[in-house]
Design a protein around this motif. Structure first.
Motif, PDB file in Angstrom:
ATOM      1  N   LEU B 169      55.459  97.473  23.094  1.00 33.23           N
ATOM      2  CA  LEU B 169      55.826  97.892  24.441  1.00 33.23           C
ATOM      3  C   LEU B 169      57.121  98.683  24.363  1.00 33.23           C
ATOM      4  O   LEU B 169      58.047  98.314  23.660  1.00 33.23           O
ATOM      5  N   LEU B 170      57.166  99.778  25.097  1.00 33.45           N
ATOM      6  CA  LEU B 170      58.368 100.626  25.081  1.00 33.45           C
ATOM      7  C   LEU B 170      59.295 100.218  26.225  1.00 33.45           C
ATOM      8  O   LEU B 170      58.908 100.275  27.389  1.00 33.45           O
ATOM      9  N   VAL B 173      65.312 103.540  28.427  1.00 34.78           N
ATOM     10  CA  VAL B 173      66.764 103.437  28.577  1.00 34.78           C
ATOM     11  C   VAL B 173      67.050 102.826  29.949  1.00 34.78           C
ATOM     12  O   VAL B 173      66.460 103.237  30.944  1.00 34.78           O
ATOM     13  N   TYR B 174      67.843 101.794  30.016  1.00 32.79           N
ATOM     14  CA  TYR B 174      68.244 101.217  31.314  1.00 32.79           C
ATOM     15  C   TYR B 174      69.686 100.754  31.201  1.00 32.79           C
ATOM     16  O   TYR B 174      70.324 100.943  30.160  1.00 32.79           O
ATOM     17  N   GLU B 175      70.193 100.161  32.285  1.00 25.78           N
ATOM     18  CA  GLU B 175      71.625  99.819  32.348  1.00 25.78           C
ATOM     19  C   GLU B 175      72.170  99.140  31.098  1.00 25.78           C
ATOM     20  O   GLU B 175      73.276  99.421  30.668  1.00 25.78           O
ATOM     21  N   LYS B 176      71.407  98.212  30.523  1.00 25.31           N
ATOM     22  CA  LYS B 176      71.963  97.442  29.413  1.00 25.31           C
ATOM     23  C   LYS B 176      71.574  97.969  28.045  1.00 25.31           C
ATOM     24  O   LYS B 176      71.852  97.359  27.024  1.00 25.31           O
ATOM     25  N   SER B 177      70.867  99.095  27.998  1.00 30.97           N
ATOM     26  CA  SER B 177      70.477  99.631  26.694  1.00 30.97           C
ATOM     27  C   SER B 177      70.485 101.143  26.756  1.00 30.97           C
ATOM     28  O   SER B 177      69.946 101.741  27.682  1.00 30.97           O
ATOM     29  N   GLU B 180      65.792 103.953  23.708  1.00 30.10           N
ATOM     30  CA  GLU B 180      64.446 103.420  23.872  1.00 30.10           C
ATOM     31  C   GLU B 180      64.142 102.497  22.703  1.00 30.10           C
ATOM     32  O   GLU B 180      64.460 102.826  21.570  1.00 30.10           O
ATOM     33  N   VAL B 181      63.549 101.350  22.964  1.00 26.36           N
ATOM     34  CA  VAL B 181      63.153 100.488  21.848  1.00 26.36           C
ATOM     35  C   VAL B 181      61.706 100.042  22.036  1.00 26.36           C
ATOM     36  O   VAL B 181      61.218  99.938  23.164  1.00 26.36           O
ATOM     37  N   TYR B 182      61.041  99.820  20.907  1.00 28.27           N
ATOM     38  CA  TYR B 182      59.693  99.253  20.942  1.00 28.27           C
ATOM     39  C   TYR B 182      59.762  97.815  20.494  1.00 28.27           C
ATOM     40  O   TYR B 182      60.462  97.490  19.537  1.00 28.27           O
ATOM     41  N   ARG B 183      59.061  96.925  21.188  1.00 26.49           N
ATOM     42  CA  ARG B 183      58.983  95.538  20.747  1.00 26.49           C
ATOM     43  C   ARG B 183      57.521  95.106  20.774  1.00 26.49           C
ATOM     44  O   ARG B 183      56.755  95.537  21.627  1.00 26.49           O
ATOM     45  N   GLY B 206      69.801  87.952  25.741  1.00 23.31           N
ATOM     46  CA  GLY B 206      70.424  89.138  25.154  1.00 23.31           C
ATOM     47  C   GLY B 206      69.438  90.146  24.592  1.00 23.31           C
ATOM     48  O   GLY B 206      69.838  91.196  24.119  1.00 23.31           O
ATOM     49  N   GLY B 207      68.124  89.839  24.616  1.00 20.73           N
ATOM     50  CA  GLY B 207      67.127  90.751  24.059  1.00 20.73           C
ATOM     51  C   GLY B 207      66.968  91.988  24.935  1.00 20.73           C
ATOM     52  O   GLY B 207      66.926  91.881  26.158  1.00 20.73           O
ATOM     53  N   ILE B 208      66.887  93.160  24.290  1.00 23.23           N
ATOM     54  CA  ILE B 208      66.844  94.411  25.067  1.00 23.23           C
ATOM     55  C   ILE B 208      65.561  94.515  25.868  1.00 23.23           C
ATOM     56  O   ILE B 208      65.575  94.771  27.067  1.00 23.23           O
ATOM     57  N   CYS B 209      64.450  94.275  25.181  1.00 20.34           N
ATOM     58  CA  CYS B 209      63.177  94.511  25.851  1.00 20.34           C
ATOM     59  C   CYS B 209      62.825  93.381  26.818  1.00 20.34           C
ATOM     60  O   CYS B 209      62.375  93.628  27.925  1.00 20.34           O
ATOM     61  N   THR B 210      63.054  92.128  26.406  1.00 19.82           N
ATOM     62  CA  THR B 210      62.685  91.027  27.302  1.00 19.82           C
ATOM     63  C   THR B 210      63.567  91.022  28.548  1.00 19.82           C
ATOM     64  O   THR B 210      63.093  90.748  29.644  1.00 19.82           O
ATOM     65  N   THR B 211      64.853  91.371  28.393  1.00 22.04           N
ATOM     66  CA  THR B 211      65.727  91.435  29.563  1.00 22.04           C
ATOM     67  C   THR B 211      65.215  92.491  30.533  1.00 22.04           C
ATOM     68  O   THR B 211      65.176  92.283  31.748  1.00 22.04           O
TER      69      THR B 211
END
Lengths: 200, 367
Positions: B169-170, B173-177, B180-183, B206-211
Motif C-alpha cells: 500500500l502506498l 506524503v502527509y503531515e508526518k511524512s 512516499e512509502v510502500y508497506r 510511530g509507523g508512517i503508513c499505519t499512522t
C-alpha cells in the motif's frame, strides 16, 4: 627548438616519466586507487590501461586550453578548476563512446573509468606539464610516459600483493599498511634509475 | 580588477557550459540504441527505446520487479533471467549472484542496459503484479488498535491472487511524512470477490503508513497499491491444518478460510488465535460462522491475561502453551503461522518439539 630536438627531448621526458620521475613512486600521486585496486592483476591491468589513455588525452587537452584560453586572458590561476572540469567531462565522454562502440572494452574498463576522474595523478600530470613549461609535442611524451609509469607501478604492486595474499602478515599491517610499506620499498628501488637518465 | 573577475567568471562558466552541452549532445547521440524489442516469458512483447536500464523499462511497462534500492545496484533484489541480448556479466552484478544463478543467466535488472533485443524470463507471479488505483469504501474498528479497511478497485477493476499473498500500500506524503512509502499488508478478503480487497491493519506506534491509515485515510479517498506478492499459501495436500496467528496475523488466515469455504475444502483445520486481552479478540463471530460451515474447522481463541472485569472461559496463556497442551496429532499436520517474529519463532520451536517437521511449517513474518 627545432622539431628534431623537440622530438628527442620528448623521448627523454617520456622515458624519465616512466622510470626516474615515476609519477606514482617518486611523487606519490594517485595513491588511493593504487592501494584500492591493486589486489589482483586483472583489475590493476584494466585501471592502468584506462589511466594511460585518459592521462595522455587530458594532458593534451589541458595543454590546448591552458595555452589557447587561459594564458592569453591572464587566467592561469584558474587552471586547477579548469583542468578538473575538463578531466571530468572527458572521462564521461569517453565512457559513453566506449560503452556504445566497444562493449567488451567497456566491460573491462567500465567501473574504473569513473574512478579516474578523481585520480590525482591525472590532474598532477596536467599541472606538471604547465609548471615545467612543456611544449605540445613534449606533453605527448610526458602524458604517455606518466601513464605508462603509473601502469607499471600498479601492475608490479598487484603482482606482489597476489603473492602476499598467502603470507602471514602481522594483523596490524594487513591491507593498506603493508601496501604502503611495499610502495616505499618500490620507490627506493626506482631511485636506482635516477643515474640512468638526467630527467628534465 | 572587476573586469578580470568578470572575464574569469565568464570564461569558466562558458567552458563549463560548453562541456555540459557537448556531453548532453553526445549522450543523445551515443545513447541512442534505436528501438529494442523485449520479450517476456515468450508471451508478452513490447518495444522500447534502447539506452535505459532494464529495470526502469520493465516498471515503465507496469511489470513490477521487486527492488528496494531503486536501481542503484545495492540491494540485489531485481533478479531476473535474461536469455538473450544482455551482454556479459558486469562486475557490479557479481557480488549478488550465486554460481548456479550465473549459469542460468540470472541478472540484476537495474544493471542490464537495453541495447539489443532482449528475451527475459520472470516468475509468473511477477507477471500478475499490477498497480491498482482504489477507493476506500469502509473502515471498521476491530479492536482498539486494529482496523479493517475495504478498498474498491477502480483501475484495473479486478485482481487475482492466491489466499495468503500480500499487497504493498502506498502512503502518500502527509503531515508526518515527507516521502512516499510502500508497506506490505496481507489481503484478508474473500478471494471470490474480485473487484475489491480488504486489509486488516494494526497500528504501529510511530509507523508512517499505519499512522496515515488510522488518522488520515477517510472513506472515499483514493489510494494506490500494487501486488499481489508472496508465496505464503495453502498446500494442495490433505494433511490436517494448524493455523496459528496473533493480532493482524488474522488477515491471511481469514482469506484462506474464505477460500476453503468457497471450494468446500474438507481438510481438518484448527485455528489458534492469540490475544493479550479479551477485548483484543476480533472477528470471533465470523470464525464461529466458519466453524458451522466448514465441517473440520475449529477456532480456538486464546487470551494471555484476563482483566478482572472481563469474562472469559476459553483457553488462557500464550498461544504456544495452548498449542502444546491441546495438539495431539502434530506429526501429520501442516502448520501455517502468521504474526510477529517473536511469536513465530516461539511457535516454530514448539511445533518442532511436537514432531512437525520443518518442511511442513509455513509462515509469514511481519517485520
Amino acid at each position: 627548438m627545432s622539431f628534431t630536438s623537440q622530438m628527442s627531448y620528448a623521448l627523454v621526458v617520456f622515458i624519465s616519466a616512466i622510470f626516474t620521475q615515476n609519477i606514482l613512486l617518486s611523487y606519490f600521486l594517485g595513491l588511493c586507487p593504487f592501494i584500492g585496486v591493486s589486489r589482483e592483476i586483472k583489475a590493476a591491468f584494466g585501471l592502468g590501461l584506462a589511466v594511460i589513455f585518459v592521462m595522455t588525452a587530458t594532458s593534451l587537452l589541458n595543454w590546448v586550453v591552458y595555452h589557447v584560453v587561459l594564458e592569453p586572458l591572464g587566467l592561469e590561476f584558474f587552471r586547477f578548476i579548469m583542468f578538473i572540469i575538463i578531466i571530468a567531462a572527458f572521462v564521461q565522454l569517453v565512457e559513453m563512446i566506449i560503452d556504445r562502440y566497444s562493449p567488451p572494452l567497456y566491460q573491462r574498463l567500465g567501473v574504473f573509468l569513473p574512478l579516474i576522474t578523481v585520480n590525482c595523478a591525472i590532474l598532477g600530470a596536467s599541472l606538471f606539464m604547465v609548471i615545467r613549461d612543456y611544449s605540445f609535442i613534449v606533453t605527448i611524451g610526458y602524458g604517455l610516459g606518466s601513464g605508462i609509469g603509473w601502469f607499471l607501478a600498479i601492475i608490479a604492486m598487484a603482482g606482489i600483493r597476489q603473492r602476499l595474499a598467502n603470507e602471514r602478515i602481522p594483523c596490524g599491517l594487513q591491507g593498506p599498511g603493508i601496501t604502503l610499506i611495499i610502495a616505499g620499498l618500490m620507490a627506493l628501488a626506482f631511485i636506482g634509475f635516477a643515474g640512468v637518465l638526467q630527467g628534465s | 580588477m572587476v573586469l578580470t573577475v568578470l572575464i574569469a567568471v565568464g570564461v569558466v562558466s562558458s567552458i563549463g557550459a560548453g562541456l555540459a552541452a557537448v556531453l548532453v549532445v553526445s549522450e543523445h547521440f551515443f545513447n541512442d540504441y534505436g528501438p529494442c524489442s523485449i520479450t517476456v516469458n515468450d508471451e508478452k512483447e513490447f518495444t522500447v527505446d534502447g539506452g535505459k536500464n532494464l529495470l526502469s523499462v520493465m516498471v515503465g511497462e507496469k511489470l513490477f520487479i521487486p527492488s528496494a534500492c531503486g536501481g542503484r545496484g545495492t540491494c540485489g533484489l531485481c533478479k531476473l533471467k535474461v536469455l538473450e541480448g544482455a551482454g556479459p556479466l558486469l562486475p557490479t552484478e557479481e557480488p549478488y549472484l550465486e554460481k548456479d544463478e550465473r549459469e542460468s543467466n540470472v541478472r540484476l535488472a537495474c544493471q542490464v542496459k537495453v541495447r539489443d533485443n532482449l528475451k527475459v524470463e520472470i516468475p509468473k507471479e511477477l507477471l500478475a503484479i499490477r498497480e491498482y488505483t482504489c477507493k476506500c469504501t469502509d473502515i471498521k474498528d476491530l479492536t482498539h488498535d486494529m482496523k479493517q479497511f475495504r478498498f474498491e478497485l477502480i483501475e484495473p477493476q479486478s485482481i487475482d491472487y492466491i489466499p495468503g499473498q500480500y499487497i504493498q500500500l502506498l502512503a502518500p506524503v502527509y503531515e508526518k511524512s515527507s516521502e512516499e512509502v510502500y508497506r506490505a499488508y496481507s489481503i484478508s478478503s474473500d478471494p471470490a470477490e474480485k473487484n475489491g480487497i480488504e486489509l486488516i491493519i494494526r497500528l504501529v506506534p510511530g509507523g508512517i503508513c499505519t499512522t496515515w491509515c488510522f488518522e488520515y485515510l477517510k472513506v472515499g479517498d483514493q489510494v494506490k497499491l500494487n501486488g499481489p506478492y508472496g508465496d505464503f499459501r495453502l498446500s494442495k495436500t490433505d494433511a490436517p491444518i494448524i493455523f496459528i496467528a496473533g493480532g493482524s496475523g488474522m488477515a491471511p488466515i481469514k482469506c484462506m478460510l474464505h477460500e476453503m469455504r468457497n471450494t468446500s475444502n474438507k481438510r481438518k483445520a484448527r485455528y489458534y488465535f492469540g490475544a493479550n486481552k479479551v477485548r483484543e479478540l476480533c472477528l470471533v463471530e465470523l470464525m464461529r460462522q466458519f466453524e458451522s460451515e466448514l465441517a473440520g474447522f475449529k477456532f480456538i481463541p486464546i487470551v494471555a491475561s484476563r482483566d478482572e472485569e472481563e469474562r472469559w472461559d476459553g483457553e488462557q496463556g500464550l498461544v504456544t502453551e495452548a498449542v502444546e497442551r491441546t495438539l495431539k496429532d502434530a506429526e501429520q499436520c501442516e502448520a501455517y503461522l502468521c504474526g510477529s517474529p517473536g511469536m513465530i519463532d516461539a511457535a516454530v520451536e514448539v511445533l518442532k518439539k511436537l514432531g512437525v517437521t520443518e518442511d511442513r511449517i509455513f509462515y509469514d513474518k511481519f517485520e
